[in-house]
Design a protein around this motif. Structure first.
Motif, PDB file in Angstrom:
ATOM      1  N   TYR A   1       0.837  -1.201   0.000  1.00 46.00           N
ATOM      2  CA  TYR A   1       0.000   0.000   0.000  1.00 46.00           C
ATOM      3  C   TYR A   1       0.865   1.241   0.000  1.00 46.00           C
ATOM      4  N   LEU A   2       0.415   2.225  -0.722  1.00 48.14           N
ATOM      5  CA  LEU A   2       0.979   3.561  -0.655  1.00 48.14           C
ATOM      6  C   LEU A   2      -0.026   4.382   0.147  1.00 48.14           C
ATOM      7  N   ILE A   3       0.427   4.964   1.249  1.00 47.60           N
ATOM      8  CA  ILE A   3      -0.456   5.755   2.104  1.00 47.60           C
ATOM      9  C   ILE A   3       0.058   7.188   2.112  1.00 47.60           C
ATOM     10  N   SER A   4      -0.820   8.111   1.739  1.00 41.91           N
ATOM     11  CA  SER A   4      -0.442   9.526   1.723  1.00 41.91           C
ATOM     12  C   SER A   4      -1.419  10.305   2.587  1.00 41.91           C
ATOM     13  N   TYR A   5      -0.929  11.417   3.117  1.00 38.22           N
ATOM     14  CA  TYR A   5      -1.796  12.206   3.993  1.00 38.22           C
ATOM     15  C   TYR A   5      -1.528  13.693   3.840  1.00 38.22           C
ATOM     16  N   ASP A   6      -2.557  14.453   4.096  1.00 40.17           N
ATOM     17  CA  ASP A   6      -2.497  15.913   4.159  1.00 40.17           C
ATOM     18  C   ASP A   6      -3.256  16.287   5.424  1.00 40.17           C
TER      19      ASP A   6
ATOM     20  N   PHE B   1       2.876   6.764  13.984  1.00 37.58           N
ATOM     21  CA  PHE B   1       2.134   5.510  13.910  1.00 37.58           C
ATOM     22  C   PHE B   1       2.482   4.742  12.641  1.00 37.58           C
ATOM     23  N   LEU B   2       2.522   5.454  11.498  1.00 37.16           N
ATOM     24  CA  LEU B   2       2.808   4.803  10.221  1.00 37.16           C
ATOM     25  C   LEU B   2       4.230   4.250  10.161  1.00 37.16           C
ATOM     26  N   LYS B   3       5.153   4.852  10.900  1.00 33.99           N
ATOM     27  CA  LYS B   3       6.532   4.351  10.916  1.00 33.99           C
ATOM     28  C   LYS B   3       6.601   2.921  11.442  1.00 33.99           C
ATOM     29  N   ASN B   4       5.591   2.497  12.200  1.00 32.05           N
ATOM     30  CA  ASN B   4       5.530   1.124  12.695  1.00 32.05           C
ATOM     31  C   ASN B   4       5.124   0.129  11.611  1.00 32.05           C
ATOM     32  N   TYR B   5       4.597   0.633  10.508  1.00 29.13           N
ATOM     33  CA  TYR B   5       4.043  -0.239   9.474  1.00 29.13           C
ATOM     34  C   TYR B   5       4.716  -0.120   8.111  1.00 29.13           C
ATOM     35  N   GLY B   6       5.499   0.930   7.921  1.00 22.57           N
ATOM     36  CA  GLY B   6       6.071   1.104   6.600  1.00 22.57           C
ATOM     37  C   GLY B   6       7.270   2.019   6.581  1.00 22.57           C
ATOM     38  N   MET B   7       7.682   2.336   5.382  1.00 27.46           N
ATOM     39  CA  MET B   7       8.854   3.156   5.146  1.00 27.46           C
ATOM     40  C   MET B   7       8.410   4.506   4.578  1.00 27.46           C
ATOM     41  N   ARG B   8       8.872   5.559   5.214  1.00 24.45           N
ATOM     42  CA  ARG B   8       8.557   6.900   4.726  1.00 24.45           C
ATOM     43  C   ARG B   8       9.381   7.151   3.470  1.00 24.45           C
ATOM     44  N   VAL B   9       8.702   7.514   2.371  1.00 26.63           N
ATOM     45  CA  VAL B   9       9.400   7.752   1.110  1.00 26.63           C
ATOM     46  C   VAL B   9       9.350   9.219   0.690  1.00 26.63           C
ATOM     47  N   GLN B  10       8.445   9.962   1.265  1.00 29.38           N
ATOM     48  CA  GLN B  10       8.378  11.410   1.111  1.00 29.38           C
ATOM     49  C   GLN B  10       7.781  11.962   2.397  1.00 29.38           C
ATOM     50  N   LYS B  11       7.740  13.275   2.536  1.00 28.46           N
ATOM     51  CA  LYS B  11       7.286  13.882   3.792  1.00 28.46           C
ATOM     52  C   LYS B  11       5.941  13.354   4.259  1.00 28.46           C
ATOM     53  N   SER B  12       5.013  13.156   3.358  1.00 30.54           N
ATOM     54  CA  SER B  12       3.683  12.700   3.762  1.00 30.54           C
ATOM     55  C   SER B  12       3.238  11.454   2.996  1.00 30.54           C
ATOM     56  N   VAL B  13       4.202  10.604   2.657  1.00 26.97           N
ATOM     57  CA  VAL B  13       3.908   9.392   1.899  1.00 26.97           C
ATOM     58  C   VAL B  13       4.694   8.221   2.486  1.00 26.97           C
ATOM     59  N   PHE B  14       3.983   7.112   2.724  1.00 26.23           N
ATOM     60  CA  PHE B  14       4.599   5.892   3.225  1.00 26.23           C
ATOM     61  C   PHE B  14       4.312   4.747   2.278  1.00 26.23           C
ATOM     62  N   GLU B  15       5.310   3.868   2.083  1.00 26.19           N
ATOM     63  CA  GLU B  15       5.106   2.603   1.409  1.00 26.19           C
ATOM     64  C   GLU B  15       5.015   1.559   2.507  1.00 26.19           C
TER      65      GLU B  15
ATOM     66  N   ARG C   1      -5.116   8.941   2.223  1.00 23.88           N
ATOM     67  CA  ARG C   1      -5.464   8.070   1.097  1.00 23.88           C
ATOM     68  C   ARG C   1      -4.663   6.783   1.167  1.00 23.88           C
ATOM     69  N   TYR C   2      -5.318   5.676   0.803  1.00 26.27           N
ATOM     70  CA  TYR C   2      -4.712   4.344   0.836  1.00 26.27           C
ATOM     71  C   TYR C   2      -4.783   3.776  -0.582  1.00 26.27           C
ATOM     72  N   TYR C   3      -3.634   3.575  -1.200  1.00 25.58           N
ATOM     73  CA  TYR C   3      -3.581   3.038  -2.556  1.00 25.58           C
ATOM     74  C   TYR C   3      -2.995   1.636  -2.510  1.00 25.58           C
TER      75      TYR C   3
END
Length: 93
Positions: free
Chosen positions: A5-10, A23-37, A64-66
């Motif tokens: 999943y690609l998760i982005s937030y504003d 919280f998201l750092k527990n589940y994925g890798m930050r790839v941009q300021k407001s985007v996690f893989e 958003r969850y892609y």
């Protein structure tokens, strides 16, 4: 099984944004300021959504969850700094 999943937030509020980021750092890798893989299970996605929905302001914020299938994930390109998150346990569709 895990899915990609690609998760982005504003999120406008600094404190709320920081809480979601941590919280998201527990589940994925930050790839941009407001985007996690995130390579996560369906249960993980439910936990993430529950946390996010308790945290954000639905009138001002957006998360958003892609879901990216294998074909979509394999076609991701990066210009500049960064790599694609890779996990051999990933469910392939």
């Amino acid at each position: 099984m895990k899915k990609f999943y690609l998760i982005s937030y504003d999120i406008s509020d600094d404190l709320k944004r920081s809480r979601v980021e941590k919280f998201l750092k527990n589940y994925g890798m930050r790839v941009q300021k407001s985007v996690f893989e995130c390579i996560i299970t369906d249960a993980d996605l439910i936990k993430i959504k529950n946390f996010v929905e308790k945290t954000i302001d639905f009138n001002t914020d957006s998360v958003r969850y892609y879901f990216l299938c294998k074909g979509c994930r394999d076609s991701v390109e990066v210009s500049g700094l960064g790599t694609i998150n890779d996990d051999t346990d990933l469910l392939i569709f």
